[in-house]
Structures are given as structure tokens and as C-alpha cells.
Design an enzyme around this catalytic site. Structure first.
Site, PDB file in Angstrom:
ATOM      1  N   GLU A 154       0.868  -1.115  -0.077  1.00  0.00           N
ATOM      2  CA  GLU A 154       0.064   0.008  -0.148  1.00  0.00           C
ATOM      3  C   GLU A 154       0.924   1.209   0.296  1.00  0.00           C
ATOM      4  OE1 GLU A 154      -3.697   2.060   2.872  1.00  0.00           O
ATOM      5  OE2 GLU A 154      -2.167   0.509   3.650  1.00  0.00           O
TER       6      GLU A 154
ATOM      7  N   LYS B 145      -9.646   2.611  -2.248  1.00  0.00           N
ATOM      8  CA  LYS B 145      -9.937   1.970  -0.810  1.00  0.00           C
ATOM      9  C   LYS B 145     -11.051   2.491  -0.392  1.00  0.00           C
ATOM     10  CE  LYS B 145      -7.420   1.834   3.534  1.00  0.00           C
ATOM     11  NZ  LYS B 145      -6.278   2.209   4.296  1.00  0.00           N
TER      12      LYS B 145
ATOM     13  N   CYS C 192      -5.637  -2.810   2.465  1.00  0.00           N
ATOM     14  CA  CYS C 192      -5.283  -2.753   4.150  1.00  0.00           C
ATOM     15  C   CYS C 192      -6.555  -2.957   5.073  1.00  0.00           C
ATOM     16  CB  CYS C 192      -4.585  -1.342   4.424  1.00  0.00           C
ATOM     17  SG  CYS C 192      -3.591  -1.482   5.823  1.00  0.00           S
TER      18      CYS C 192
END
Length: 260
Positions: free
Chosen positions: A44, A110, A144
Site C-alpha cells: 500500500e 480504498k 489494508c
């Protein structure tokens, strides 16, 4: 068509808020992959580390990093994927980019911004779950904090591979280990998580624990804690078919619609 998919996991330290230097370091690491692979996965925010200062590192979709990724994907004849800070329409995004050798790019913003660090105050959350197909594999890219939310990852699309890229700190690494394995088992899919190592500019420590799991939750890689290294794993399409047909667990999924 080869039913196997060979994936290179790059577990590495990142230079704080320095895209040019990170590209240089990662360029060397990618060049060091001596065998032919199909996918190369970076962590990431691989150009900066997990920064809440996007104005310092943000790029556009025609910026230097995307240009470099296109060149490397073509050169290595492999998809290269990871997330970076993208500026678009007056917003900042923590965006996963999946760059194919042909130059085709699939993007995923995300969905679950990390509120504990104030990410939701800086970055605009994505609203769409994304899949892309490569060499007969349906791949779902996530980032994540998404790992903590199994409903978002739920395998309603019969995807074959779930990939998480992360800056997941050492202090909560037990959750990373447990949830990666759980996502593989509950979705009957290969699940790969790529995390960084080292210290960031906020003195948060990262211990790696990048890993690949098969559809039964068996560990497939040999990466060590804190190791700055590359691991290569071979995923077998026949394994997915074998166990899904034998066990049929996905046939008993609950049917519901997710409101975004």
C-alpha cells in the site's frame, strides 16, 4: 492456456514521502525477479508510505509513477499492482492500480479509510468493489483496512484470488495474520496479503508478515518476519475447482444486498 498463476510478493521498506526514491528502489527489486511471473504485488502507498500529507506525494493517472508502472509491466510481461496517492477531481484517493502489460489499468479506491489515523478526513473513500480478469483468473484487489470487513470481501462473484496490499503496523499484526487466513477459508479463494517492513516517518513499525494462503487456509510462502525480500508463489486453478466442487461451501452463502 496455463491454468497456474505465478505471483511475486515484494515485501519491502519504503522511503517516507519520496516517490522518486521509492520508484528507484522498487525498480531494482522488480528487475531482480529472474523468473517469469504473471503478477507482481507491491505494498500500500508504495511511493510514500502511509502518509496523511497527500499534497506532498499525490500524482495523477498520467503521472510519473503510472508511466513507470506501464513501462515495467510491459518489460516484465506481468501485471504490477499496488496502491499510491492519486489526485483526481479535487479529491485524494488511496488507489490500487493494477497495470497489465498491454497498458490496460484497473483501479480500486480504498473503501474503508482508516479512521484511527484520520484517513477519512484526508482521502475520499471508494464506493465500488472491483474485479479484473487476467489469464483466466478473476482477481479482487483490496487495500489494508478493508481486511477487517468481511462483508466487503464476500465472494459473491466467484473470484479466484483476493489480494490485499497494506501498511499494517506490527502492534496489530496478529489481526492481519488471522484475518488473511480467514478471508481465504471463508471465501474458498487464494488470498495474498502484501505488507511493508521498517519504520515510517511517524515512527510506526512494520514487521511484514506478507503471506499467501490457499483455499483451505494453508500457508504457501516462506517469507520471514521483518524480511526485506521477494517471495514467489504458484497458484493452481485446479485446486480451486477441486475443493469448491468437493466441499460446496460457497453454495450455502447467505443471499443479501450490500448498501454502499
Amino acid at each position: 492456456m496455463n491454468k497456474d498463476l505465478k505471483v511475486a510478493i515484494i515485501q519491502t521498506d519504503l522511503v517516507w514521502e519520496n516517490p522518486e526514491e521509492n520508484r528507484r528502489v522498487l525498480n531494482d527489486k522488480i528487475n531482480a525477479i529472474s523468473t517469469n511471473v504473471d503478477l507482481i504485488v507491491l505494498p500500500e502507498m508504495f511511493t510514500s508510505g502511509f502518509t496523511m500529507n497527500p499534497v506532498l506525494v499525490a500524482e495523477t493517472m498520467d503521472g510519473d509513477t503510472i508511466t513507470w508502472l506501464k513501462e515495467k509491466a510491459k518489460e516484465k510481461e506481468a501485471v504490477i499492482m499496488g496502491s499510491l496517492v492519486i489526485s483526481e477531481n479535487n479529491n485524494f484517493y488511496n488507489r490500487m492500480v493494477c497495470v497489465e502489460p498491454s497498458g490496460v489499468i484497473t483501479t480500486y479506491d480504498k473503501r474503508h479509510t482508516f479512521t484511527l489515523a484520520g484517513e477519512h478526513n484526508v482521502y475520499t473513500a471508494g464506493t465500488e468493489k472491483v474485479m479484473f480478469n487476467y489469464k483466466g483468473w478473476k482477481i479482487c484487489p483490496l487495500v489494508c483496512y478493508d481486511l477487517r470487513f468481511p462483508v466487503w470481501a464476500r465472494n459473491a462473484e466467484d473470484y479466484d484470488l483476493l489480494i490485499y496490499v497494506a501498511n499494517w503496523p506490527k502492534v496489530r499484526i496478529n489481526a492481519w495474520d488471522a484475518l488473511l487466513k480467514a478471508r481465504a477459508i471463508e471465501n474458498m479463494t487464494y488470498c495474498i496479503g502484501v505488507n511493508r517492513v521498517g519504520l515510517d516517518g511517524n515512527n510506526h513499525e512494520y514487521s511484514g508478515h506478507s503471506a499467501a494462503f490457499d483455499v483451505l487456509g494453508n500457508r504457501m510462502d516462506n517469507l520471514s518476519e521483518n524480511e526485506d525480500a521477494i517471495a514467489i508463489v504458484v497458484l493452481e486453478k485446479d485446486t480451486i475447482t477441486k475443493y469448491r466442487e468437493k466441499l460446496n461451501f460457497l453454495n450455502d452463502r447467505d443471499d443479501f444486498n450490500l448498501k454502499v
